[in-house]
Write a protein that holds these residues in place. Structure first.
Motif, PDB file in Angstrom:
ATOM      1  N   ARG A  60       0.848  -1.191   0.000  1.00 13.21           N
ATOM      2  CA  ARG A  60       0.000   0.000   0.000  1.00 13.21           C
ATOM      3  C   ARG A  60       0.883   1.240   0.000  1.00 13.21           C
ATOM      4  N   PRO A  61       0.555   2.272  -0.799  1.00  9.64           N
ATOM      5  CA  PRO A  61       1.324   3.514  -0.749  1.00  9.64           C
ATOM      6  C   PRO A  61       1.083   4.236   0.579  1.00  9.64           C
ATOM      7  N   VAL A  62       2.164   4.545   1.279  1.00  8.51           N
ATOM      8  CA  VAL A  62       2.034   5.174   2.596  1.00  8.51           C
ATOM      9  C   VAL A  62       2.730   6.524   2.683  1.00  8.51           C
ATOM     10  N   ARG A  63       3.655   6.784   1.765  1.00 13.92           N
ATOM     11  CA  ARG A  63       4.334   8.086   1.795  1.00 13.92           C
ATOM     12  C   ARG A  63       4.627   8.541   0.379  1.00 13.92           C
ATOM     13  N   TRP A  64       4.335   9.812   0.101  1.00 16.67           N
ATOM     14  CA  TRP A  64       4.537  10.410  -1.214  1.00 16.67           C
ATOM     15  C   TRP A  64       5.196  11.764  -1.013  1.00 16.67           C
ATOM     16  N   THR A  65       6.378  11.951  -1.590  1.00 17.71           N
ATOM     17  CA  THR A  65       7.091  13.216  -1.489  1.00 17.71           C
ATOM     18  C   THR A  65       7.362  13.746  -2.884  1.00 17.71           C
ATOM     19  N   LEU A  66       6.919  14.957  -3.154  1.00 18.15           N
ATOM     20  CA  LEU A  66       7.059  15.585  -4.463  1.00 18.15           C
ATOM     21  C   LEU A  66       7.927  16.826  -4.331  1.00 18.15           C
ATOM     22  N   ASP A  67       8.931  16.926  -5.202  1.00 22.02           N
ATOM     23  CA  ASP A  67       9.767  18.121  -5.295  1.00 22.02           C
ATOM     24  C   ASP A  67       9.517  18.779  -6.639  1.00 22.02           C
ATOM     25  N   LEU A  68       9.077  20.027  -6.611  1.00 23.36           N
ATOM     26  CA  LEU A  68       8.829  20.793  -7.830  1.00 23.36           C
ATOM     27  C   LEU A  68      10.114  21.544  -8.159  1.00 23.36           C
ATOM     28  N   CYS A  69      11.001  20.890  -8.906  1.00 23.28           N
ATOM     29  CA  CYS A  69      12.360  21.389  -9.103  1.00 23.28           C
ATOM     30  C   CYS A  69      12.416  22.700  -9.872  1.00 23.28           C
ATOM     31  N   ARG A  70      11.567  22.821 -10.879  1.00 23.09           N
ATOM     32  CA  ARG A  70      11.520  24.040 -11.692  1.00 23.09           C
ATOM     33  C   ARG A  70      10.125  24.148 -12.287  1.00 23.09           C
ATOM     34  N   PRO A  71       9.715  25.324 -12.729  1.00 24.74           N
ATOM     35  CA  PRO A  71       8.378  25.452 -13.311  1.00 24.74           C
ATOM     36  C   PRO A  71       8.211  24.523 -14.508  1.00 24.74           C
ATOM     37  N   ALA A  72       7.161  23.719 -14.475  1.00 29.79           N
ATOM     38  CA  ALA A  72       6.850  22.843 -15.600  1.00 29.79           C
ATOM     39  C   ALA A  72       6.003  23.627 -16.592  1.00 29.79           C
ATOM     40  N   SER A  73       6.421  23.659 -17.833  1.00 32.37           N
ATOM     41  CA  SER A  73       5.721  24.436 -18.849  1.00 32.37           C
ATOM     42  C   SER A  73       4.518  23.665 -19.375  1.00 32.37           C
ATOM     43  N   LEU A  97       9.607  13.636 -13.862  1.00 33.69           N
ATOM     44  CA  LEU A  97       8.858  14.231 -14.965  1.00 33.69           C
ATOM     45  C   LEU A  97       9.822  15.027 -15.827  1.00 33.69           C
ATOM     46  N   PHE A  98       9.843  14.685 -17.119  1.00 35.70           N
ATOM     47  CA  PHE A  98      10.745  15.340 -18.063  1.00 35.70           C
ATOM     48  C   PHE A  98       9.960  16.113 -19.111  1.00 35.70           C
ATOM     49  N   GLN A  99      10.545  17.237 -19.524  1.00 31.70           N
ATOM     50  CA  GLN A  99      10.065  18.008 -20.668  1.00 31.70           C
ATOM     51  C   GLN A  99      11.283  18.373 -21.512  1.00 31.70           C
ATOM     52  N   ASP A 100      11.313  17.890 -22.759  1.00 29.49           N
ATOM     53  CA  ASP A 100      12.465  18.137 -23.647  1.00 29.49           C
ATOM     54  C   ASP A 100      13.777  17.723 -22.972  1.00 29.49           C
ATOM     55  N   ASP A 101      13.771  16.536 -22.367  1.00 23.80           N
ATOM     56  CA  ASP A 101      14.956  15.956 -21.713  1.00 23.80           C
ATOM     57  C   ASP A 101      15.408  16.726 -20.479  1.00 23.80           C
ATOM     58  N   LEU A 102      14.588  17.656 -20.003  1.00 25.49           N
ATOM     59  CA  LEU A 102      14.903  18.410 -18.789  1.00 25.49           C
ATOM     60  C   LEU A 102      13.999  17.938 -17.665  1.00 25.49           C
ATOM     61  N   MET A 103      14.582  17.555 -16.525  1.00 26.94           N
ATOM     62  CA  MET A 103      13.779  17.117 -15.390  1.00 26.94           C
ATOM     63  C   MET A 103      13.162  18.330 -14.704  1.00 26.94           C
ATOM     64  N   VAL A 104      11.844  18.350 -14.602  1.00 36.09           N
ATOM     65  CA  VAL A 104      11.155  19.479 -13.986  1.00 36.09           C
ATOM     66  C   VAL A 104      10.578  19.131 -12.610  1.00 36.09           C
ATOM     67  N   ALA A 105      10.441  17.848 -12.307  1.00 37.96           N
ATOM     68  CA  ALA A 105       9.920  17.444 -11.000  1.00 37.96           C
ATOM     69  C   ALA A 105      10.378  16.017 -10.713  1.00 37.96           C
ATOM     70  N   ARG A 106      10.474  15.716  -9.430  1.00 32.49           N
ATOM     71  CA  ARG A 106      10.810  14.358  -9.014  1.00 32.49           C
ATOM     72  C   ARG A 106       9.966  13.999  -7.803  1.00 32.49           C
ATOM     73  N   ALA A 107       9.804  12.704  -7.584  1.00 36.49           N
ATOM     74  CA  ALA A 107       8.988  12.255  -6.448  1.00 36.49           C
ATOM     75  C   ALA A 107       9.520  10.931  -5.940  1.00 36.49           C
ATOM     76  N   SER A 108       9.167  10.624  -4.713  1.00 35.28           N
ATOM     77  CA  SER A 108       9.536   9.358  -4.093  1.00 35.28           C
ATOM     78  C   SER A 108       8.294   8.773  -3.435  1.00 35.28           C
TER      79      SER A 108
END
Length: 293
Positions: A60-73, A97-108
């Motif tokens: 079961r998913p018990v923890r979700w951490t999201l980092d918004l590294c840069r503005p996603a277009s 999450l990638f846009q044009d090979d650039l990472m804009v967000a990551r999560a665990s």
């Protein structure tokens, strides 16, 4: 049925997520993705990967951490996930999450095995939260209700630009158009709104969240209706830390926390969320910005 944040194109290994209009924020004039959309896309990728592994029984998913590294277009996105650690009682997954090979967000995401119960008694706070009336529905295009201390639940954000404690109530949304979100995906999307619940005051929403962390003891009920209730907030030197209780009509199921940075350019007005031009505040209700959180 709620409109999705993305249109999915291509196969499982080459899938591209093209943002739908509802995925767009107003922080940068409509050119930036909402945190809800980003969180939902990554939660979907992480959960799909876990469901493909050999250790899915009773996880079961018990923890979700999201980092918004840069503005996603507003450009198309690719969501990727990989298993960091897989064991008998846990599975740890990273998603990007990638846009044009650039990472804009990551999560665990942390998935734990469920089953059994504690034998002893442990203190828990006496928490009583009132869900909105079951027949109350949003009066805007955004599938949520609003609560402020002294006002109560309403279908519109219009009366809630106050300094009082806030709650929101969320109806099911779709990450991908035509695809029913899972309870975990719904919780991950809703968690991003803790920024609004924690940081919206009588001067508007002055903080942009850089992250969100969600912890769940159980998943939302089958109807996927979910609430956030502000619990704690600390602010110093332009940084705000807020926390909220996550609950449904059954009771409390977890917590969400957010770290926000004061906006240097504009103040958002959540009262404009989900409104068309005919519903905009009149001249006696000035706004200072636009938001889709």
């Amino acid at each position: 049925m709620s409109v999705g944040f993305f249109q999915a194109e291509g196969g499982p290994d080459t899938e591209t997520l093209s943002p739908e209009p509802r995925a767009l924020s107003q922080w940068r004039g409509g050119a930036q993705l909402r945190g809800m959309a980003v969180s939902g896309a990554l939660a979907r990728a992480a959960e799909r990967l876990v469901n493909q592994t050999e250790c899915t029984a009773d996880l079961r998913p018990v923890r979700w951490t999201l980092d918004l590294c840069r503005p996603a277009s507003s450009a198309p996105c690719t969501a990727l996930a990989n298993v960091v650690r897989r064991g008998r009682r846990l599975c740890l997954v990273d998603a990007f999450l990638f846009q044009d090979d650039l990472m804009v967000a990551r999560a665990s995401a942390l998935f734990l095995a469920v089953g059994g119960s504690a034998r002893g008694n442990v203190w828990s706070p006496a928490t009583t939260l009132s869900a909105p009336p079951s027949n109350l529905r949003p009066s805007t295009t955004e599938p949520r209700l609003y609560f402020s201390q002294g006002i109560g639940w309403t279908g519109t954000p219009a009366p809630h630009q106050t300094s009082g404690r806030k709650m929101t109530w969320h109806f099911p949304s779709q990450v991908v158009r035509g695809e029913r979100a899972t309870p975990f995906q719904q919780a991950a999307m809703v968690a991003d709104v803790v920024n609004v619940v924690s940081n919206w005051g009588d001067g508007g929403l002055e903080f942009i969240n850089a992250d969100v962390t969600l912890a769940l003891a159980r998943l939302p009920a089958d109807d996927q209706e979910l609430g956030l209730a502000a619990e704690q907030r600390v602010e110093a030197d332009g940084v705000a830390v807020g926390s909220a209780t996550v609950f449904d009509r059954i009771g409390v199921l977890g917590t969400a926390t957010v770290t926000g940075l004061v906006s240097a350019s504009n103040v958002a007005d959540p009262r404009l969320l989900g409104l068309d031009s005919r519903q905009m505040p009149c001249a006696g209700q000035p706004s200072t910005g636009r938001l889709q959180q």
